[in-house]
Design a protein around this motif. Structure first.
Motif, PDB file in Angstrom:
ATOM      1  N   TYR A  72       9.526  15.746  -1.360  1.00  0.00           N
ATOM      2  CA  TYR A  72       8.007  15.989  -1.171  1.00  0.00           C
ATOM      3  C   TYR A  72       7.393  16.130  -2.432  1.00  0.00           C
ATOM      4  CZ  TYR A  72       8.773  16.320   4.091  1.00  0.00           C
ATOM      5  OH  TYR A  72       8.868  16.168   5.191  1.00  0.00           O
ATOM      6  N   GLU A  73       7.898  16.889  -3.304  1.00  0.00           N
ATOM      7  CA  GLU A  73       7.360  17.026  -4.719  1.00  0.00           C
ATOM      8  C   GLU A  73       7.097  15.767  -5.284  1.00  0.00           C
ATOM      9  OE1 GLU A  73       7.551  19.762  -8.696  1.00  0.00           O
ATOM     10  OE2 GLU A  73       9.450  19.475  -7.400  1.00  0.00           O
ATOM     11  N   GLN A  74       8.437  14.699  -5.176  1.00  0.00           N
ATOM     12  CA  GLN A  74       7.986  13.569  -6.054  1.00  0.00           C
ATOM     13  C   GLN A  74       6.981  12.673  -5.219  1.00  0.00           C
ATOM     14  OE1 GLN A  74      11.806  11.744  -5.461  1.00  0.00           O
ATOM     15  NE2 GLN A  74      12.959  13.668  -6.783  1.00  0.00           N
ATOM     16  N   ASP A  75       6.773  12.967  -3.922  1.00  0.00           N
ATOM     17  CA  ASP A  75       5.704  12.033  -3.123  1.00  0.00           C
ATOM     18  C   ASP A  75       4.282  12.812  -3.172  1.00  0.00           C
ATOM     19  OD1 ASP A  75       7.877  10.463  -2.408  1.00  0.00           O
ATOM     20  OD2 ASP A  75       7.973  11.393  -0.534  1.00  0.00           O
ATOM     21  N   GLY A  76       4.340  13.785  -3.895  1.00  0.00           N
ATOM     22  CA  GLY A  76       3.080  14.482  -4.167  1.00  0.00           C
ATOM     23  C   GLY A  76       2.414  14.975  -2.811  1.00  0.00           C
ATOM     24  N   ASP A  77       3.332  15.234  -1.829  1.00  0.00           N
ATOM     25  CA  ASP A  77       3.091  15.853  -0.513  1.00  0.00           C
ATOM     26  C   ASP A  77       3.267  17.199  -0.708  1.00  0.00           C
ATOM     27  OD1 ASP A  77       2.606  16.552   2.213  1.00  0.00           O
ATOM     28  OD2 ASP A  77       3.950  15.000   2.861  1.00  0.00           O
ATOM     29  N   HIS A  78       2.431  18.098  -1.068  1.00  0.00           N
ATOM     30  CA  HIS A  78       2.374  19.597  -1.581  1.00  0.00           C
ATOM     31  C   HIS A  78       2.518  20.234  -0.249  1.00  0.00           C
ATOM     32  CE1 HIS A  78       2.528  18.358  -5.750  1.00  0.00           C
ATOM     33  NE2 HIS A  78       1.314  17.856  -5.756  1.00  0.00           N
ATOM     34  N   LEU A  79       1.738  19.937   0.843  1.00  0.00           N
ATOM     35  CA  LEU A  79       1.763  20.928   2.096  1.00  0.00           C
ATOM     36  C   LEU A  79       2.958  21.057   2.682  1.00  0.00           C
ATOM     37  CD1 LEU A  79      -1.894  20.033   3.527  1.00  0.00           C
ATOM     38  CD2 LEU A  79      -1.084  21.911   2.433  1.00  0.00           C
TER      39      LEU A  79
END
Length: 875
Positions: A72-79
């Motif tokens: 998720y961090e790599q995808d920028g999905d911080h939520l």
């Protein structure tokens, strides 16, 4: 994003089945909440982690959640990264990796806050869930006030996300934190608000979950009847909505288990067993069924249904071998071994001293193999909590089998692990166990081991003292029993401190023994209220009253010990070798001899025998020391015996001394009565109500007391909870006199007084009497003139002590049994007459009133005057 609802996972210090405690986050819902374009490997990892976590395979779950968080961090999905980090924190905390868990939750909060949750509903929803997890961690680690603040913030976030059920869940959690801090009134008010909100919800699954969680916390705070009602409602809705899915079956099974636990706490063991059986039958998986059956087994052992227990034990053993390695299966092995050890005690004819009767070889082998497997499972995944439990229970097993060296080694390892993860609610058990092992389970500890045993017991009691709030709010679902798991620590330590071959114990040991027995009295009150009941402050008796002596009679397994504190003198000590059963039999005979139809020749021998045991050895010292008041800190059944009726062969004790009871000097608020400012609030029922008989002399009693004392009066219809509250809030009456039916019990729910509009239990009475704190002067004297201790309840007088301590009154005058309302009226009127005289203390006023009755032919029997006891401040 659909928010996840954090369930009510009550943190405890013992391994539990896991079904009763709801999960603190459901990551499978997280996968479902993602938009279609985001369904990827990350979501699959989350789902797989959830499956492992539910199965108790924490290491595997952690590894998968770490991968998902990275993705998720790599995808920028911080939520979603933050959400997964909160799941990760829960699992890390479960493994005792507190530092890593703290880091994960702080990172999660930081990630969400960067998404502006105030303006972003999705971010608010995630923030609420992350904060819920953080609050859970804080409560587990004893930070109740911080947990309350965190859960309050979570509630605000849930509201921003328009999540009604989430906000209600946060309020339930806040009530848990308030309960842990001893703030019962606020916790109750909040739970009442939650129940009202839930009742307004439609009959859907979210309401089912909310009611179940509410029912569980109501049980935790001791509101058993309300807990049962709420859980029955939850069950009815769940069964109405039930379908053929495992998820639906799991909900019904979980509610049935909760109902079984509440009904068990109410003492209805057979009904509880029936609910456990239904829960096990409904359980959708072998794991869930086995966990429920472990609860069922513990109740069968408790109820001494040995044949059924052994049959179920063999079935559970077989099922555990078929479960995959996990934390749940490890805890299953631990619980199975604990029940085997308890069953051994039942088979030996009762609970024995550790090591008296070895475990049968087949039981020992089953338990040892299962515990070895649990140790290995915990060790292989770095689960130090599980490893500590397994090692400590294995140590207990070897202790039971008298293999002392192995028991000591294993217990020491378990203690080190518990301390390494800062788990005092586990550590005290192994400290206590070490103390027993050093003494090799014998009543007289060998000289060489005495120092080590004393050190271990000292640490166990210190740890228990630090855990007061947590122990008071401990979850009964994990088979926690105060009388099995806390009380013996204190009693065994006192016995150790008082042991001597010939000479009396040292003054240092006597002082410590006195402190420990007072600490036990306080712990009993905490357990009675299911919360830490009061702030304590030790008091020096010499500074209060130089004409008072304190008597500590202590009932130990093989002796009746008595410590006597005389003014400005060293402590005195004497003992009589008597089994506890014989002491209890004598005290029961004393109560029976005081019935109204008994003859004097039936009363005096047992009253004289008890006097000989308690006071004869210090009779001369008392007479020459100038003592006028005897303060008893009674133990066990002694609380139910009127000390005023003890007889020295010539006269009753009350004819020589004023007599006072107190749970301990640390609870006193020493202060003399200011007679110039005396005024009363008199309330009573003379008419029959709620199935209770009329008390016609109550009206006479109140009328004549009013003639002696300026008073406000609430009689019959005027005596309601609301009118009592109004008068308490608006007048500074120093005396509150309640002449009405009532009952003291060992259970807070069954301790009550009767008002015109119904029963007012002790917790509600506590709220009424304490409502004026900080606004008006405290109550100097609370009088309960027609209440009685519950028939057949050996610990009923605990309810009387509970009322006395929690009322906020400096002194409480109450009766051990219900007496003729005419003689009660006469005694009360005389008491107030004497109380108004200069220099007469409350204790002396009661003594003179009792003697006045004693000298009347119609009321000379102790039955009429002896049951009235003064608790607390006697000045």
């Amino acid at each position: 994003m659909i928010s996840l609802h954090v369930g009510l996972a009550v943190a405890t210090g013992k391994p539990h089945a896991g079904v009763e405690a709801e999960q603190r986050g459901k990551s499978s819902d997280a996968a479902q909440s993602l938009p279609p374009s985001a369904l990827s490997t990350a979501a699959q990892l989350v789902q797989q982690a959830e499956d492992h976590y539910q199965a108790g395979q924490l290491t595997e779950a952690i590894a998968l959640w770490e991968q998902a968080a990275d993705r998720y961090e790599q995808d920028g999905d911080h939520l979603n990264q933050a959400l997964v980090l909160s799941f990760l924190a829960t699992a890390l905390d479960d493994l005792g990796q507190g530092t890593q868990a703290k880091s994960a939750i702080e990172q999660a909060i930081s990630l969400v806050n960067a998404q502006n949750p105030v303006a972003n509903r999705e971010a608010a929803a995630v923030l609420a869930q992350v904060l819920t997890t953080q609050g859970e961690r804080q409560l587990v680690h004893g930070q109740a006030s911080e947990a309350f603040a965190t859960w309050h913030t979570a509630e605000v976030a849930y509201r921003q996300a328009d999540d009604t059920v989430g906000s209600l869940g946060s309020q339930i959690n806040q009530a848990r934190a308030l309960q842990s801090e001893g703030l019962y009134k606020r916790a109750t008010a909040l739970l009442t608000q939650v129940e009202h909100s839930l009742q307004n919800q439609p009959d859907e699954q979210l309401k089912v979950t909310g009611l179940r969680n509410l029912g569980k916390i109501l049980r935790l705070v001791g509101n058993l009847a309300q807990s049962r009602t709420v859980l029955e409602q939850s069950l009815a809705i769940a069964e109405k909505l039930r379908d053929d899915t495992p998820r639906s079956a799991a909900k019904v099974s979980g509610i049935l288990l909760s109902l079984g636990n509440t009904i068990r706490a109410q003492g209805e063991l057979n009904t509880a067993l029936a609910f456990y059986q239904r829960a096990a039958t409904t359980a959708p998986s072998l794991t869930a069924k086995t966990q429920i059956q472990l609860m069922q087994l513990s109740l069968l052992v408790e109820a001494d249904q040995r044949a059924d227990a052994q049959r179920l034990l063999l079935q559970i053993q077989s099922q555990l071998t078929n479960l995959p390695p996990s934390r749940l299966s490890a805890y299953g092995q631990i619980n199975l071994a604990q029940n085997l050890i308890r069953l051994k005690g039942k088979m030996a004819g009762g609970v024995k001293e550790p090591g008296e009767v070895p475990l049968p070889p087949k039981f020992f082998s089953v338990a040892a193999q299962g515990l070895a497997m649990a140790v290995q499972q915990g060790r292989s995944v770095g689960d130090r909590r599980t490893e500590s439990y397994a090692l400590g229970t294995l140590g207990n097993l070897y202790e039971t089998n008298q293999q002392w060296d192995d028991a000591k080694t294993l217990t020491g390892q378990a203690l080190s692990l518990a301390q390494s993860i800062n788990a005092p609610n586990i550590a005290y058990q192994w400290q206590w166990q070490l103390g027993r092992v050093f003494c090799r389970g014998t009543q007289l500890c060998a000289t060489g081991a005495l120092e080590n045993a004393t050190a271990a017991y000292t640490e166990a009691v210190k740890t228990l003292q630090s855990l007061r709030g947590d122990l008071a709010a401990i979850n009964p679902d994990v088979q926690f029993s105060f009388r099995e798991s806390v009380e013996p620590v204190y009693r065994q330590f006192v016995e150790l401190l008082l042991q001597s071959d010939s000479d009396a114990p040292s003054q240092e040991n006597l002082k410590q023994a006195r402190q420990v027995i007072e600490a036990l009295q306080l712990a009993e009150l905490d357990n009675f209220f299911r919360e830490a009941c009061t702030n304590v402050r030790p008091v020096n008796i010499d500074q209060i009253d130089p004409q008072a002596a304190v008597i500590y009679p202590i009932i130990l397994p093989s002796q009746l010990a008595v410590i006597v504190a005389l003014p400005k003198q060293p402590l005195r000590y004497h003992k009589t070798q008597l089994l506890q059963a014989d002491v209890d039999r004598l005290l029961t005979q004393m109560r029976q001899a005081l019935r109204p139809t008994a003859f004097v020749e039936d009363q005096l021998p047992v009253a004289q025998q008890l006097y000989t045991l308690l006071l004869k050895p210090v009779e001369t010292e008392l007479a020459t020391s100038g003592v006028k008041t005897l303060i008893f800190v009674p133990d066990g059944l002694l609380r139910s015996v009127p000390m005023a009726a003890l007889h020295d062969g010539q006269q009753y004790l009350i004819e020589k001394y004023s007599v006072v009871l107190t749970p301990g000097l640390q609870l006193l608020q020493p202060r003399a009565l200011e007679r110039a400012r005396l005024q009363g609030l008199l309330a009573g029922l003379s008419q029959a109500r709620e199935g209770f008989a009329a008390l016609p002399n109550v009206a006479v009693e109140i009328q004549q007391i009013e003639a002696e004392l300026p008073s406000q009066v609430l009689l019959n219809q005027a005596f309601t909870q609301r009118s009592l509250q109004t008068q308490l809030d608006s007048t500074s009456s120093s005396i509150v006199h309640l002449a009405t039916h009532g009952q003291f019990s060992s259970k807070a729910d069954d301790t009550f007084i009767l008002t015109w509009d119904g029963r007012t239990n002790v917790k509600r009475l506590d709220q009424l009497l304490r409502s004026r704190e900080g606004k008006l002067n405290p109550i100097e004297l609370l009088v309960l003139s027609a209440c009685q201790t519950a028939t057949g309840d050996k610990r009923a007088a605990l309810g009387m002590a509970g009322v006395a301590v929690r009322s906020g009154a400096r002194s409480t005058l109450a009766s051990l049994w219900s007496v003729s309302d005419r003689s009660t009226a006469l005694l009360m009127i005389e008491f107030y007459r004497k109380l108004g005289k200069p220099g007469v203390t409350k204790a002396e006023a009661l003594r003179r009133a009792q003697i006045a009755l004693l000298h009347q032919d119609d009321y000379a029997s102790p039955y009429y005057w002896a049951p009235f006891v003064l608790l607390g401040n006697w000045l």
